[in-house]
Scaffold this motif. Structure first.
Motif, mmCIF file in Angstrom:
data_model
loop_
_atom_site.group_PDB
_atom_site.id
_atom_site.type_symbol
_atom_site.label_atom_id
_atom_site.label_comp_id
_atom_site.label_asym_id
_atom_site.label_seq_id
_atom_site.Cartn_x
_atom_site.Cartn_y
_atom_site.Cartn_z
ATOM 1 N N THR A 180 0.843 -1.190 0.000
ATOM 2 C CA THR A 180 0.000 0.000 0.000
ATOM 3 C C THR A 180 0.881 1.245 0.000
ATOM 4 O OG1 THR A 180 -0.131 0.086 2.417
ATOM 5 C CG2 THR A 180 -1.864 -1.141 1.268
ATOM 6 N N ILE A 181 0.302 2.305 -0.502
ATOM 7 C CA ILE A 181 0.978 3.599 -0.500
ATOM 8 C C ILE A 181 0.029 4.595 0.169
ATOM 9 C CG2 ILE A 181 0.168 4.171 -2.835
ATOM 10 C CD1 ILE A 181 2.853 5.625 -3.247
ATOM 11 N N ASN A 182 0.563 5.377 1.074
ATOM 12 C CA ASN A 182 -0.206 6.391 1.781
ATOM 13 C C ASN A 182 0.054 7.730 1.092
ATOM 14 O OD1 ASN A 182 -1.521 8.036 3.581
ATOM 15 N ND2 ASN A 182 -0.475 7.269 5.391
ATOM 16 N N ILE A 183 -1.010 8.384 0.673
ATOM 17 C CA ILE A 183 -0.905 9.680 -0.014
ATOM 18 C C ILE A 183 -1.559 10.724 0.871
ATOM 19 C CG2 ILE A 183 -1.452 10.968 -2.108
ATOM 20 C CD1 ILE A 183 -1.808 8.145 -3.459
ATOM 21 N N LYS A 184 -0.767 11.750 1.196
ATOM 22 C CA LYS A 184 -1.273 12.817 2.058
ATOM 23 C C LYS A 184 -1.150 14.148 1.341
ATOM 24 C CE LYS A 184 0.060 10.579 6.366
ATOM 25 N NZ LYS A 184 0.574 10.771 7.703
ATOM 26 N N ARG A 185 -2.217 14.912 1.429
ATOM 27 C CA ARG A 185 -2.196 16.303 0.983
ATOM 28 C C ARG A 185 -3.076 17.095 1.925
ATOM 29 N NH1 ARG A 185 -5.595 15.085 -4.389
ATOM 30 N NH2 ARG A 185 -3.705 14.001 -4.930
ATOM 31 N N LYS A 186 -3.219 18.347 1.700
ATOM 32 C CA LYS A 186 -3.880 19.228 2.663
ATOM 33 C C LYS A 186 -5.215 18.658 3.174
ATOM 34 C CE LYS A 186 -5.048 24.009 3.437
ATOM 35 N NZ LYS A 186 -4.950 25.367 2.947
ATOM 36 N N ASN A 187 -6.097 18.251 2.292
ATOM 37 C CA ASN A 187 -7.419 17.780 2.710
ATOM 38 C C ASN A 187 -7.631 16.289 2.494
ATOM 39 O OD1 ASN A 187 -8.219 20.401 3.413
ATOM 40 N ND2 ASN A 187 -8.736 20.850 1.287
ATOM 41 N N ILE A 188 -6.566 15.568 2.155
ATOM 42 C CA ILE A 188 -6.708 14.136 1.856
ATOM 43 C C ILE A 188 -5.620 13.347 2.562
ATOM 44 C CG2 ILE A 188 -6.541 12.394 0.026
ATOM 45 C CD1 ILE A 188 -7.708 14.371 -1.898
ATOM 46 N N ASP A 189 -6.020 12.239 3.140
ATOM 47 C CA ASP A 189 -5.089 11.256 3.681
ATOM 48 C C ASP A 189 -5.675 9.900 3.293
ATOM 49 O OD1 ASP A 189 -3.329 9.676 5.052
ATOM 50 O OD2 ASP A 189 -3.694 10.574 7.014
ATOM 51 N N THR A 190 -5.093 9.291 2.267
ATOM 52 C CA THR A 190 -5.684 8.071 1.743
ATOM 53 C C THR A 190 -4.634 6.983 1.555
ATOM 54 O OG1 THR A 190 -7.173 7.215 0.040
ATOM 55 C CG2 THR A 190 -5.467 8.705 -0.699
ATOM 56 N N ILE A 191 -5.089 5.752 1.607
ATOM 57 C CA ILE A 191 -4.213 4.598 1.395
ATOM 58 C C ILE A 191 -4.720 3.854 0.159
ATOM 59 C CG2 ILE A 191 -3.439 2.387 2.319
ATOM 60 C CD1 ILE A 191 -3.693 3.647 5.126
ATOM 61 N N ILE A 192 -3.804 3.569 -0.752
ATOM 62 C CA ILE A 192 -4.145 2.861 -1.980
ATOM 63 C C ILE A 192 -3.297 1.601 -2.056
ATOM 64 C CG2 ILE A 192 -4.086 2.953 -4.508
ATOM 65 C CD1 ILE A 192 -4.634 5.975 -4.264
ATOM 66 N N LYS A 193 -3.939 0.490 -2.391
ATOM 67 C CA LYS A 193 -3.219 -0.777 -2.552
ATOM 68 C C LYS A 193 -2.789 -0.910 -4.014
ATOM 69 C CE LYS A 193 -3.361 -5.695 -1.763
ATOM 70 N NZ LYS A 193 -4.062 -6.840 -1.236
ATOM 71 N N PHE A 194 -1.531 -1.288 -4.216
ATOM 72 C CA PHE A 194 -1.050 -1.542 -5.563
ATOM 73 C C PHE A 194 -1.786 -2.752 -6.127
ATOM 74 C CE2 PHE A 194 2.740 0.545 -3.685
ATOM 75 C CZ PHE A 194 2.851 1.606 -4.579
ATOM 76 N N ASN A 195 -2.162 -2.687 -7.416
ATOM 77 C CA ASN A 195 -2.864 -3.824 -8.014
ATOM 78 C C ASN A 195 -2.182 -4.354 -9.271
ATOM 79 O OD1 ASN A 195 -3.581 -2.039 -10.038
ATOM 80 N ND2 ASN A 195 -5.680 -1.819 -9.354
ATOM 81 N N PHE A 196 -1.138 -3.689 -9.753
ATOM 82 C CA PHE A 196 -0.319 -4.164 -10.871
ATOM 83 C C PHE A 196 -1.144 -4.387 -12.131
ATOM 84 C CE2 PHE A 196 1.352 -5.482 -6.785
ATOM 85 C CZ PHE A 196 2.568 -4.827 -6.789
ATOM 86 N N SER A 197 -2.112 -3.514 -12.357
ATOM 87 C CA SER A 197 -3.052 -3.683 -13.460
ATOM 88 C C SER A 197 -2.424 -3.500 -14.840
ATOM 89 C CB SER A 197 -4.227 -2.722 -13.297
ATOM 90 O OG SER A 197 -3.766 -1.381 -13.296
ATOM 91 N N ASN A 198 -1.252 -2.896 -14.927
ATOM 92 C CA ASN A 198 -0.606 -2.708 -16.223
ATOM 93 C C ASN A 198 0.395 -3.807 -16.558
ATOM 94 O OD1 ASN A 198 -2.027 -0.464 -16.904
ATOM 95 N ND2 ASN A 198 -0.407 0.978 -16.485
ATOM 96 N N VAL A 199 0.421 -4.866 -15.799
ATOM 97 C CA VAL A 199 1.330 -5.981 -16.068
ATOM 98 C C VAL A 199 0.569 -7.047 -16.840
ATOM 99 C CG1 VAL A 199 2.855 -7.727 -15.070
ATOM 100 C CG2 VAL A 199 2.589 -5.522 -13.931
ATOM 101 N N LYS A 200 1.129 -7.460 -17.966
ATOM 102 C CA LYS A 200 0.502 -8.486 -18.790
ATOM 103 C C LYS A 200 0.298 -9.763 -17.954
ATOM 104 C CE LYS A 200 1.389 -11.368 -22.808
ATOM 105 N NZ LYS A 200 2.404 -11.771 -23.778
ATOM 106 N N GLY A 201 -0.907 -10.282 -17.965
ATOM 107 C CA GLY A 201 -1.206 -11.515 -17.263
ATOM 108 C C GLY A 201 -1.543 -11.333 -15.797
ATOM 109 N N ASN A 202 -1.663 -10.087 -15.347
ATOM 110 C CA ASN A 202 -1.911 -9.865 -13.914
ATOM 111 C C ASN A 202 -3.167 -10.575 -13.427
ATOM 112 O OD1 ASN A 202 -3.774 -8.058 -15.127
ATOM 113 N ND2 ASN A 202 -3.749 -6.782 -13.320
ATOM 114 N N GLU A 203 -4.184 -10.675 -14.259
ATOM 115 C CA GLU A 203 -5.417 -11.332 -13.834
ATOM 116 C C GLU A 203 -5.205 -12.833 -13.605
ATOM 117 O OE1 GLU A 203 -4.846 -11.076 -18.087
ATOM 118 O OE2 GLU A 203 -5.246 -9.426 -16.735
#
Length: 136
Positions: free
Chosen positions: A101-124
């Motif tokens: 996961t990556i935590n992104i913080k800015r003035k009005n946002i503090d969010t966590i996003i999980k990497f999903n590797f959607s641009n890798v061939k065969g990820n599904e």
């Protein structure tokens, strides 16, 4: 002549089947390495610039200013372009070791996003088989 022709067809079939399975194994290793490297990476800093590097296969590049190591160019080419679009100059991003996961913080946002590797061939195909992606 007919028997010889049938042998070539059967041989061609097995050869193509073998080559296809080799490609899947190689692609799976590639996918697993990307996940492994991401899982074990660690960074924290402020985004000072972001751009599309048109001279390097249009990679989305984020320039991160780390307190200890200085400027670091990072690409997120294995993720959806939505992640790159979400980043804003001035955001603080934090990626801890042994996390996907990556935590992104800015003035009005503090969010966590999980990497999903959607641009890798065969990820599904490979997502559910990867030990780092299937752990809770």
């Amino acid at each position: 002549m007919k028997k010889l022709s049938n042998r070539y067809i059967i041989l061609s079939f097995f050869l193509s089947l073998g080559l296809n399975s080799c490609d899947n194994r190689t692609q799976k290793k590639f996918f697993d390495k990307i996940v492994y490297d991401t899982y074990h990476s660690n960074y924290e800093g402020i985004i000072t610039n972001k751009y599309i590097d048109k001279y390097n296969h249009a990679r989305p590049v984020v320039v991160l200013e780390e307190q200890i190591f200085g400027k670091k160019q990072m690409d997120f080419m294995f993720e959806s372009s939505d992640l790159f679009d979400f980043f804003k100059v001035g955001d603080t991003i934090i990626k801890k070791n042994k996390s996907l996961t990556i935590n992104i913080k800015r003035k009005n946002i503090d969010t966590i996003i999980k990497f999903n590797f959607s641009n890798v061939k065969g990820n599904e195909k490979f997502y559910s088989e990867n030990q780092y992606l299937t752990q809770d």
